[in-house]
Write an enzyme that holds these catalytic residues in place. Structure first.
Site, PDB file in Angstrom:
ATOM      1  N   GLY A  33     -68.707  -9.088  20.815  1.00 11.68           N
ATOM      2  CA  GLY A  33     -67.693 -10.040  21.270  1.00 11.68           C
ATOM      3  C   GLY A  33     -66.526  -9.377  21.970  1.00 11.68           C
ATOM      4  O   GLY A  33     -66.610  -8.216  22.383  1.00 11.68           O
ATOM      5  N   GLY A  38     -67.849  -5.776  31.630  1.00 12.32           N
ATOM      6  CA  GLY A  38     -68.993  -4.913  31.299  1.00 12.32           C
ATOM      7  C   GLY A  38     -70.106  -5.729  30.649  1.00 12.32           C
ATOM      8  O   GLY A  38     -71.282  -5.630  31.007  1.00 12.32           O
ATOM      9  N   HIS A  39     -69.720  -6.557  29.675  1.00  9.16           N
ATOM     10  CA  HIS A  39     -70.710  -7.432  29.030  1.00  9.16           C
ATOM     11  C   HIS A  39     -71.311  -8.396  30.062  1.00  9.16           C
ATOM     12  O   HIS A  39     -72.508  -8.680  30.027  1.00  9.16           O
ATOM     13  CB  HIS A  39     -70.050  -8.256  27.914  1.00  9.16           C
ATOM     14  CG  HIS A  39     -69.469  -7.445  26.794  1.00  9.16           C
ATOM     15  ND1 HIS A  39     -68.119  -7.341  26.583  1.00  9.16           N
ATOM     16  CD2 HIS A  39     -70.056  -6.699  25.827  1.00  9.16           C
ATOM     17  CE1 HIS A  39     -67.887  -6.583  25.515  1.00  9.16           C
ATOM     18  NE2 HIS A  39     -69.048  -6.170  25.040  1.00  9.16           N
ATOM     19  N   GLN A  63     -71.827  -0.835  10.805  1.00  7.12           N
ATOM     20  CA  GLN A  63     -71.721   0.284  11.744  1.00  7.12           C
ATOM     21  C   GLN A  63     -70.292   0.809  11.887  1.00  7.12           C
ATOM     22  O   GLN A  63     -70.041   1.687  12.703  1.00  7.12           O
ATOM     23  CB  GLN A  63     -72.288  -0.088  13.110  1.00  7.12           C
ATOM     24  CG  GLN A  63     -71.446  -1.038  13.923  1.00  7.12           C
ATOM     25  CD  GLN A  63     -72.200  -1.506  15.154  1.00  7.12           C
ATOM     26  OE1 GLN A  63     -73.201  -2.200  15.056  1.00  7.12           O
ATOM     27  NE2 GLN A  63     -71.726  -1.107  16.323  1.00  7.12           N
ATOM     28  N   GLY A 149     -75.606  -1.212  27.477  1.00  7.42           N
ATOM     29  CA  GLY A 149     -74.823  -0.505  28.477  1.00  7.42           C
ATOM     30  C   GLY A 149     -75.005   1.005  28.398  1.00  7.42           C
ATOM     31  O   GLY A 149     -75.080   1.574  27.304  1.00  7.42           O
ATOM     32  N   VAL A 178     -69.453  -0.466  33.777  1.00  9.14           N
ATOM     33  CA  VAL A 178     -68.444  -1.133  34.617  1.00  9.14           C
ATOM     34  C   VAL A 178     -67.078  -0.515  34.297  1.00  9.14           C
ATOM     35  O   VAL A 178     -66.725  -0.353  33.124  1.00  9.14           O
ATOM     36  CB  VAL A 178     -68.418  -2.654  34.342  1.00  9.14           C
ATOM     37  CG1 VAL A 178     -67.352  -3.340  35.191  1.00  9.14           C
ATOM     38  CG2 VAL A 178     -69.787  -3.256  34.613  1.00  9.14           C
ATOM     39  N   LEU A 186     -64.609  -0.096  30.977  1.00 12.26           N
ATOM     40  CA  LEU A 186     -64.153  -1.275  30.242  1.00 12.26           C
ATOM     41  C   LEU A 186     -64.651  -1.194  28.804  1.00 12.26           C
ATOM     42  O   LEU A 186     -65.771  -0.762  28.554  1.00 12.26           O
ATOM     43  CB  LEU A 186     -64.691  -2.554  30.900  1.00 12.26           C
ATOM     44  CG  LEU A 186     -64.271  -2.814  32.346  1.00 12.26           C
ATOM     45  CD1 LEU A 186     -64.660  -4.225  32.756  1.00 12.26           C
ATOM     46  CD2 LEU A 186     -62.776  -2.607  32.544  1.00 12.26           C
ATOM     47  N   ARG A 189     -61.974  -2.195  23.099  1.00 10.04           N
ATOM     48  CA  ARG A 189     -60.871  -1.475  22.446  1.00 10.04           C
ATOM     49  C   ARG A 189     -59.716  -1.193  23.413  1.00 10.04           C
ATOM     50  O   ARG A 189     -58.626  -0.853  22.968  1.00 10.04           O
ATOM     51  CB  ARG A 189     -61.381  -0.176  21.834  1.00 10.04           C
ATOM     52  CG  ARG A 189     -62.249  -0.417  20.593  1.00 10.04           C
ATOM     53  CD  ARG A 189     -62.649   0.887  19.913  1.00 10.04           C
ATOM     54  NE  ARG A 189     -63.336   0.671  18.653  1.00 10.04           N
ATOM     55  CZ  ARG A 189     -64.647   0.503  18.526  1.00 10.04           C
ATOM     56  NH1 ARG A 189     -65.404   0.530  19.601  1.00 10.04           N
ATOM     57  NH2 ARG A 189     -65.203   0.304  17.341  1.00 10.04           N
TER      58      ARG A 189
HETATM   59  P1  AMP Z   1     -69.987  -3.918  22.349  1.00 10.27           P
HETATM   60  O1  AMP Z   1     -69.581  -5.350  22.330  1.00 10.27           O
HETATM   61  O2  AMP Z   1     -68.868  -2.969  22.610  1.00 10.27           O
HETATM   62  O3  AMP Z   1     -70.835  -3.536  21.154  1.00 10.27           O
HETATM   63  O4  AMP Z   1     -70.939  -3.766  23.606  1.00 10.27           O
HETATM   64  C1  AMP Z   1     -72.055  -4.603  23.770  1.00 10.27           C
HETATM   65  C2  AMP Z   1     -72.893  -4.047  24.874  1.00 10.27           C
HETATM   66  O5  AMP Z   1     -72.131  -4.006  26.078  1.00 10.27           O
HETATM   67  C3  AMP Z   1     -73.358  -2.605  24.616  1.00 10.27           C
HETATM   68  O6  AMP Z   1     -74.708  -2.470  25.047  1.00 10.27           O
HETATM   69  C4  AMP Z   1     -72.418  -1.789  25.445  1.00 10.27           C
HETATM   70  O7  AMP Z   1     -72.971  -0.553  25.855  1.00 10.27           O
HETATM   71  C5  AMP Z   1     -72.198  -2.711  26.646  1.00 10.27           C
HETATM   72  N1  AMP Z   1     -70.950  -2.365  27.318  1.00 10.27           N
HETATM   73  C6  AMP Z   1     -69.728  -2.235  26.763  1.00 10.27           C
HETATM   74  N2  AMP Z   1     -68.817  -1.846  27.685  1.00 10.27           N
HETATM   75  C7  AMP Z   1     -69.490  -1.749  28.861  1.00 10.27           C
HETATM   76  C8  AMP Z   1     -69.113  -1.389  30.189  1.00 10.27           C
HETATM   77  N3  AMP Z   1     -67.857  -1.042  30.496  1.00 10.27           N
HETATM   78  N4  AMP Z   1     -70.064  -1.402  31.146  1.00 10.27           N
HETATM   79  C9  AMP Z   1     -71.349  -1.748  30.844  1.00 10.27           C
HETATM   80  N5  AMP Z   1     -71.765  -2.089  29.611  1.00 10.27           N
HETATM   81  C10 AMP Z   1     -70.852  -2.088  28.627  1.00 10.27           C
END
Ligand code: AMP
Length: 295
Positions: A33, A38-39, A63, A149, A178, A186, A189
């Site tokens: 979330g 990026g998402h 995790q 990502g 991204v 991105l 955090r």
């Molecule tokens: P998270 O919500 O941080 O667990 O990320 C969910 C998914 O989005 C994971 O597969 C991350 O690697 C991907 N992700 C997070 N930040 C980016 C970004 N800046 N560019 C591409 N994918 C991203």
């Protein structure tokens, strides 16, 4: 399809079964979330390849190695659902902690040596918890493809190995990172960074670019690469480099000499916020092979 928000497993499975009966391929984008561009890039990739896109939103307690990080993690569910609707997502799966972990779980995924270095060294149990929840999500949704990502390159490597080793019938797709205009990747955090910290945060990308330049210009010794690159970190009390390492992109093991494409990855504390990033670096003259093969 209109977007459906489901919070428990049985209705999620009903929705996915409906899509399958309609002959659609199912794509899963697992997230925690606080969605950003990026998402959205992951979702766009899934939309190109799958007729039914499922986004899971779950802040997975298993995790988190630090309680304060888990407590501070943003959870703007309404805004996230709006982002998903705008991006053309079909199903948002936002389970509760009790729904995902009813009672004490006995079994977790033992991730092996791919989790020994980089973040795995500094975040005990993180990859076991991450792989366990991703395996659960893959079992719950049973997608044709799942999207992750490259920003979290070690996570992607762990998941590729897990899917292969456990014969999970899914294609794992990696999606390029991204970034903001100054190169900062991105991340959910980033919103914790104070304005001055946000300026300092760009130095992580600068270190990686310096390492990339050194590798491209012929430096073959990983120790030299990390020593010279980390030397450009601004002298500021708010910055602490946790690691900057050169590893092979598939097994995430340290390399003695840089002979082919290598992953240069770093973790930087900016105040009380920990950021990670990486670049796949190609030595001059090395073959430009796909270093992160598909599953
Ligand atoms: P998270 O919500 O941080 O667990 O990320 C969910 C998914 O989005 C994971 O597969 C991350 O690697 C991907 N992700 C997070 N930040 C980016 C970004 N800046 N560019 C591409 N994918 C991203």
């Amino acid at each position: 399809m209109m977007l459906k928000l489901v919070t428990s497993i049985a209705p999620l499975r009903d929705r996915v079964a409906e899509a399958r009966r309609a002959g659609l391929q199912v794509g899963l984008v697992p997230t925690m979330g606080a969605l950003h561009a990026g998402h959205v890039r992951l979702i766009e990739q899934a939309r190109l390849e799958c007729g039914c896109v499922v986004v899971s939103i779950f802040v997975n307690p298993l995790q988190f190695d630090r309680k304060d990080d888990l407590a501070r993690y943003p959870r703007p569910l309404q805004a996230d659902v709006a982002v998903c609707a705008a991006a053309g997502v079909d199903i948002v799966f936002a389970p509760t902690v009790e729904g995902m972990y009813p009672g004490e779980a006995e079994c977790t995924v033992d991730v092996g040596r791919v989790a020994d270095h980089l973040c795995g060294r500094y975040r005990p149990g993180h990859f076991r918890g991450m792989a366990t929840v991703v395996l659960k999500l893959l079992q719950i949704v049973q997608p044709d493809r799942a999207y992750f990502g490259e920003k979290d390159a070690q996570q992607l490597a762990v998941i590729r190995h897990m899917a292969r080793d456990f014969n999970v019938p899914v294609r794992i797709e990696g999606v390029a990172t991204v970034r903001d205009a100054d190169g900062l990747a991105l991340s959910s955090r980033n919103q914790r960074l104070a304005p001055e910290e946000r300026v300092l945060a760009r130095s992580l990308h600068s270190l990686l670019r310096e390492a990339e330049r050194l590798v491209a210009e012929g430096e073959r010794d990983p120790k030299q690469v990390t020593a010279i690159a980390s030397g450009i970190l601004p002298d500021d009390d708010r910055l602490r480099l946790e690691y900057l390492d050169v590893v092979d992109p598939e097994h995430i093991q340290p390399v003695e000499r840089i002979e082919g494409p290598v992953l240069v990855a770093g973790a930087l504390w900016v105040g009380s916020t920990r950021l990670i990033d990486n670049l796949l670096c190609h030595p001059s003259g090395a073959p430009q092979v796909a270093a992160l093969p598909g599953t």
